[in-house]
Enzyme design. Structure first.
Site, PDB file in Angstrom:
ATOM      1  N   GLU A  43      12.021 -51.629 -34.126  1.00  0.00           N
ATOM      2  CA  GLU A  43      11.390 -52.880 -33.706  1.00  0.00           C
ATOM      3  C   GLU A  43      11.027 -53.754 -34.903  1.00  0.00           C
ATOM      4  O   GLU A  43       9.977 -54.393 -34.931  1.00  0.00           O
ATOM      5  CB  GLU A  43      10.147 -52.577 -32.871  1.00  0.00           C
ATOM      6  CG  GLU A  43      10.459 -51.833 -31.591  1.00  0.00           C
ATOM      7  CD  GLU A  43       9.227 -51.499 -30.767  1.00  0.00           C
ATOM      8  OE1 GLU A  43       8.103 -51.920 -31.149  1.00  0.00           O
ATOM      9  OE2 GLU A  43       9.381 -50.828 -29.745  1.00  0.00           O
ATOM     10  N   CYS A  44      11.906 -53.801 -35.881  1.00  0.00           N
ATOM     11  CA  CYS A  44      11.662 -54.501 -37.136  1.00  0.00           C
ATOM     12  C   CYS A  44      12.602 -55.700 -37.239  1.00  0.00           C
ATOM     13  O   CYS A  44      13.691 -55.695 -36.667  1.00  0.00           O
ATOM     14  CB  CYS A  44      11.920 -53.522 -38.289  1.00  0.00           C
ATOM     15  SG  CYS A  44      11.797 -54.211 -39.938  1.00  0.00           S
ATOM     16  N   GLY A  45      12.205 -56.696 -37.989  1.00  0.00           N
ATOM     17  CA  GLY A  45      13.080 -57.833 -38.228  1.00  0.00           C
ATOM     18  C   GLY A  45      14.373 -57.432 -38.929  1.00  0.00           C
ATOM     19  O   GLY A  45      15.383 -58.125 -38.829  1.00  0.00           O
TER      20      GLY A  45
END
Length: 164
Positions: free
Chosen positions: A35-37
């Site tokens: 769930e990271c950029g």
């Protein structure tokens, strides 16, 4: 410890994997998060794996939830996410800590071998990358912002030159 082959880590299935099974390979070790950029980097990592695996590259993914709680899932959820969203086929390992008192011994060693910008030891964010030579020593450390495609020249050099 002088090389990566002294360590083992658990697979997503919970089975111990001695890293000595990758002996003689060029390895790209990456702490990952779903769930990271930077999560779209999974696609680039898989492309590197597809292109160079036959020549001796292994990409090893180590999920970590230490940065913004961006890897909240359990092993099954992580595996399913990687498979369905990015068709990841490179080895993924059980979730670990990469910093602090509970940091996995592999990451304690990696961060001692190659420090980050301005000599910092700790991992600053998800998708920090370590490229290792065939002899299991650390060649280079890359920031999370470094896209997998930007590692091609270094990977090519390590795959082409057995003495590198």
């Amino acid at each position: 410890m002088s090389n990566v082959y002294q360590f083992e880590a658990n697979s997503l299935a919970g089975q111990p994997v001695p890293l000595s099974q990758f002996q003689g390979k060029v390895m790209l070790v990456v702490n990952t998060a779903s769930e990271c950029g930077f999560t779209p980097q999974y696609e680039g990592l898989q492309k590197l794996y597809d292109e160079y695996h036959e020549r001796g590259l292994e990409v090893l993914g180590f999920p970590c939830n230490q940065f913004g709680k961006q890897e909240p899932g359990d092993a099954q959820q992580i595996g399913q996410f990687c498979e369905t969203r990015f068709a990841v086929r490179f080895p993924m390992f059980a979730k670990i800590d990469v910093n602090g008192a509970d940091a996995h011994p592999l990451y304690q060693w990696l961060t001692t071998e190659k420090r980050g910008v301005l000599g910092t030891q700790g991992i600053k964010w998800n998708f920090t990358k370590f490229l290792l030579r065939r002899d299991g020593t650390v060649f280079k450390r890359y920031a999370p912002t470094t896209k997998p495609d930007e590692l091609r020249a270094d990977i090519e050099m390590l795959l082409s030159d057995p003495a590198a």
